[in-house]
Design a protein around this motif. Structure first.
Motif, mmCIF file in Angstrom:
data_model
loop_
_atom_site.group_PDB
_atom_site.id
_atom_site.type_symbol
_atom_site.label_atom_id
_atom_site.label_comp_id
_atom_site.label_asym_id
_atom_site.label_seq_id
_atom_site.Cartn_x
_atom_site.Cartn_y
_atom_site.Cartn_z
ATOM 1 N N ARG A 46 7.167 10.348 -0.069
ATOM 2 C CA ARG A 46 7.213 11.055 1.231
ATOM 3 C C ARG A 46 7.962 10.260 2.276
ATOM 4 O O ARG A 46 8.749 10.815 3.040
ATOM 5 C CB ARG A 46 5.792 11.342 1.728
ATOM 6 N N LEU A 47 7.740 8.949 2.322
ATOM 7 C CA LEU A 47 8.464 8.122 3.293
ATOM 8 C C LEU A 47 9.961 8.180 3.027
ATOM 9 O O LEU A 47 10.767 8.314 3.950
ATOM 10 C CB LEU A 47 7.982 6.672 3.234
ATOM 11 N N ARG A 48 10.330 8.094 1.757
ATOM 12 C CA ARG A 48 11.753 8.091 1.413
ATOM 13 C C ARG A 48 12.402 9.435 1.724
ATOM 14 O O ARG A 48 13.502 9.492 2.247
ATOM 15 C CB ARG A 48 11.927 7.748 -0.062
ATOM 16 N N THR A 49 11.715 10.529 1.411
ATOM 17 C CA THR A 49 12.323 11.847 1.616
ATOM 18 C C THR A 49 12.213 12.338 3.055
ATOM 19 O O THR A 49 13.167 12.908 3.584
ATOM 20 C CB THR A 49 11.704 12.895 0.677
ATOM 21 N N GLU A 58 18.472 -0.493 6.132
ATOM 22 C CA GLU A 58 17.681 -1.629 6.615
ATOM 23 C C GLU A 58 16.598 -1.175 7.590
ATOM 24 O O GLU A 58 15.523 -1.730 7.616
ATOM 25 C CB GLU A 58 18.587 -2.674 7.277
ATOM 26 N N TYR A 59 16.896 -0.170 8.399
ATOM 27 C CA TYR A 59 15.889 0.288 9.359
ATOM 28 C C TYR A 59 14.676 0.865 8.640
ATOM 29 O O TYR A 59 13.596 0.979 9.206
ATOM 30 C CB TYR A 59 16.480 1.311 10.329
ATOM 31 N N GLY A 60 14.837 1.221 7.374
ATOM 32 C CA GLY A 60 13.731 1.764 6.597
ATOM 33 C C GLY A 60 12.576 0.789 6.491
ATOM 34 O O GLY A 60 11.412 1.182 6.479
ATOM 35 N N LYS A 61 12.897 -0.494 6.430
ATOM 36 C CA LYS A 61 11.843 -1.507 6.357
ATOM 37 C C LYS A 61 10.973 -1.464 7.605
ATOM 38 O O LYS A 61 9.756 -1.589 7.530
ATOM 39 C CB LYS A 61 12.453 -2.898 6.182
ATOM 40 N N GLU A 62 11.609 -1.284 8.753
ATOM 41 C CA GLU A 62 10.869 -1.217 10.012
ATOM 42 C C GLU A 62 10.044 0.064 10.099
ATOM 43 O O GLU A 62 8.936 0.058 10.611
ATOM 44 C CB GLU A 62 11.823 -1.327 11.205
ATOM 45 N N VAL A 63 10.605 1.156 9.596
ATOM 46 C CA VAL A 63 9.870 2.427 9.596
ATOM 47 C C VAL A 63 8.607 2.289 8.754
ATOM 48 O O VAL A 63 7.521 2.698 9.164
ATOM 49 C CB VAL A 63 10.761 3.577 9.062
ATOM 50 N N VAL A 64 8.743 1.689 7.585
ATOM 51 C CA VAL A 64 7.587 1.513 6.698
ATOM 52 C C VAL A 64 6.544 0.619 7.362
ATOM 53 O O VAL A 64 5.347 0.914 7.321
ATOM 54 C CB VAL A 64 8.028 0.945 5.328
ATOM 55 N N LYS A 65 6.979 -0.454 8.019
ATOM 56 C CA LYS A 65 6.032 -1.327 8.716
ATOM 57 C C LYS A 65 5.299 -0.570 9.809
ATOM 58 O O LYS A 65 4.085 -0.711 9.982
ATOM 59 C CB LYS A 65 6.763 -2.529 9.315
ATOM 60 N N VAL A 67 4.767 2.719 10.084
ATOM 61 C CA VAL A 67 3.853 3.689 9.495
ATOM 62 C C VAL A 67 2.623 2.983 8.944
ATOM 63 O O VAL A 67 1.485 3.448 9.121
ATOM 64 C CB VAL A 67 4.563 4.520 8.401
ATOM 65 N N ALA A 68 2.821 1.851 8.315
ATOM 66 C CA ALA A 68 1.701 1.087 7.749
ATOM 67 C C ALA A 68 0.730 0.649 8.845
ATOM 68 O O ALA A 68 -0.486 0.744 8.683
ATOM 69 C CB ALA A 68 2.208 -0.119 6.977
ATOM 70 N N LYS A 69 1.273 0.168 9.959
ATOM 71 C CA LYS A 69 0.395 -0.244 11.073
ATOM 72 C C LYS A 69 -0.414 0.928 11.596
ATOM 73 O O LYS A 69 -1.602 0.823 11.857
ATOM 74 C CB LYS A 69 1.238 -0.839 12.204
ATOM 75 N N THR A 70 0.253 2.071 11.760
ATOM 76 C CA THR A 70 -0.414 3.257 12.274
ATOM 77 C C THR A 70 -1.519 3.715 11.322
ATOM 78 O O THR A 70 -2.640 4.043 11.742
ATOM 79 C CB THR A 70 0.593 4.398 12.500
#
Length: 73
Positions: A46-49, A58-65, A67-70
């Motif tokens: 879901r995160l990827r799509t 590279e910004y994907g790493k920040e997005v995942v971080k 989302v993980a915090k939230t």
């Protein structure tokens, strides 16, 4: 009149019960692990799509971080 069942040695009974419990725990752990793998795959998919549009930027790493915090809160 029914014949009385033969007495079971306590050590035999304990061994059999212990084996049943151990077997059930193993099956439960296997099911839980399978479900966790499926969950993590679905979250990643879901995160990827949805967020990364199938890209590995590279910004994907920040997005995942983020989302993980939230989700952790």
């Amino acid at each position: 009149m029914k014949p009385e069942p033969a007495p079971v040695k306590q050590s035999t009974l304990i061994g059999e019960l212990s084996a049943l419990i151990s077997s059930a725990r193993g099956r439960v752990a296997q099911i839980v692990n399978s479900e966790l793998v499926a969950l993590y795959w679905q979250v990643g998919h879901r995160l990827r799509t949805e967020l990364l549009n199938e890209q590995r930027a590279e910004y994907g790493k920040e997005v995942v971080k983020s989302v993980a915090k939230t989700l952790t809160k």
